[in-house]
Design an enzyme around this catalytic site. Sequence first.
Site, PDB file in Angstrom:
ATOM      1  N   CYS A   1     -29.530 -67.561 -15.017  1.00  0.00           N
ATOM      2  CA  CYS A   1     -30.598 -67.635 -14.021  1.00  0.00           C
ATOM      3  C   CYS A   1     -31.750 -68.485 -14.589  1.00  0.00           C
ATOM      4  O   CYS A   1     -31.535 -69.638 -14.956  1.00  0.00           O
ATOM      5  CB  CYS A   1     -31.032 -66.230 -13.632  1.00  0.00           C
TER       6      CYS A   1
ATOM      7  N   ASP B   1     -24.464 -68.649  -3.958  1.00  0.00           N
ATOM      8  CA  ASP B   1     -25.753 -68.351  -4.572  1.00  0.00           C
ATOM      9  C   ASP B   1     -26.873 -68.976  -3.750  1.00  0.00           C
ATOM     10  O   ASP B   1     -27.010 -70.205  -3.720  1.00  0.00           O
ATOM     11  CB  ASP B   1     -25.769 -68.912  -5.998  1.00  0.00           C
TER      12      ASP B   1
ATOM     13  N   HIS C   1     -25.210 -65.020  -6.765  1.00  0.00           N
ATOM     14  CA  HIS C   1     -26.095 -65.139  -7.917  1.00  0.00           C
ATOM     15  C   HIS C   1     -25.938 -63.922  -8.830  1.00  0.00           C
ATOM     16  O   HIS C   1     -25.727 -62.810  -8.365  1.00  0.00           O
ATOM     17  CB  HIS C   1     -27.546 -65.239  -7.439  1.00  0.00           C
TER      18      HIS C   1
END
Length: 250
Positions: free
Chosen positions: A130, A188, A219
Site C-alpha cells: 500500500c 483495487d 486492495h
Amino acid sequence: MQIQATEVDLSTPTGPMRCYVYRPKSDVGTAPKQYPALILYSEIFQQTGPIRRSAQIMAGHGFIVLVPEVFHELNPAGTVLAYDDAGRDKGNADKVAKTLEAHDSDTQAMVDYVRSLPDYAGKLGAMGFCLGGGLAYRAALHPAVLATSCFYATDIHSGMVPSQAGNSSLERTGEIRGELQMVWGKQDPHIPPEGRALVYQRLSAHKVNFTWHEFNGVHAFMRDEGERYDPELQLLGYQLAIGLFKRVLG
C-alpha cells in the site's frame, strides 16, 4: 530457519526513527553468517500484526529485515494504528503531512545502519504494501537498492505524498537501476486501471528492468486480517518476492 527480533532507534534529520529488525538466528558462540537485507515499508498503520508477520516470513527465508515506523515524526515511538476508521483517517492525515524528501532521509539512515551490521552480506532490497509499496518504489531510486517488490503501491500515480517540484517518484522513475517487481489487484479502487497504466508507461519509457503482475484481487489482499485477505494470492505474492530477492540478492 529460526529468527530473532530486536528494535533500534536510528537518528534521522527529522527525529529518531524506531525500526524493528528481524534476522535469521545465529548459533551461540559462532561467528554470524551473513545475509542480504530488506527494508520492508508498512501500510499507513505502521507495524501491525500482519506487517510483523510479513517481516518474519521474509527473515525466515534468509534476510535481515528492517521495518521502519514510517511516520515517526508524527507519533510516539511504538505507535500502531488500528484497522478502523479512526486509524485510517489518522494514517491518511500523516501520509500527506510527511514529504517524500523526509522518507528519503529515512531510507538513507537505514542504508547506513545495515552497512554497519556484521551479519549483512552487502546486498540490499526493498518491499512494501500500500503506502509502503509506494515507499519501496521510492527507495528503488537509491543506488544501494538492487531489487524491489511493490505490492499494490498507492500514491505513485496520484502524487498524494507531497514532494518538492520535479521530485515525485513518478518523475524520477528513470533513476531506478535495480530490478523492480510490481504486484497489483485488478479490483483495487485505490489504484484504478488508468493509474496502473500510467506507472507501466513510465517504467517502459525509461526502460526500467521490471516485471508486472496483476491478479484478480482487491486492495490489501496480502494482509492476513480482515475480509480483504486472500490466502491464495498471498502465497503467490510471497513466492514472487522471495524469488526475486533470492535471485538478485543471493
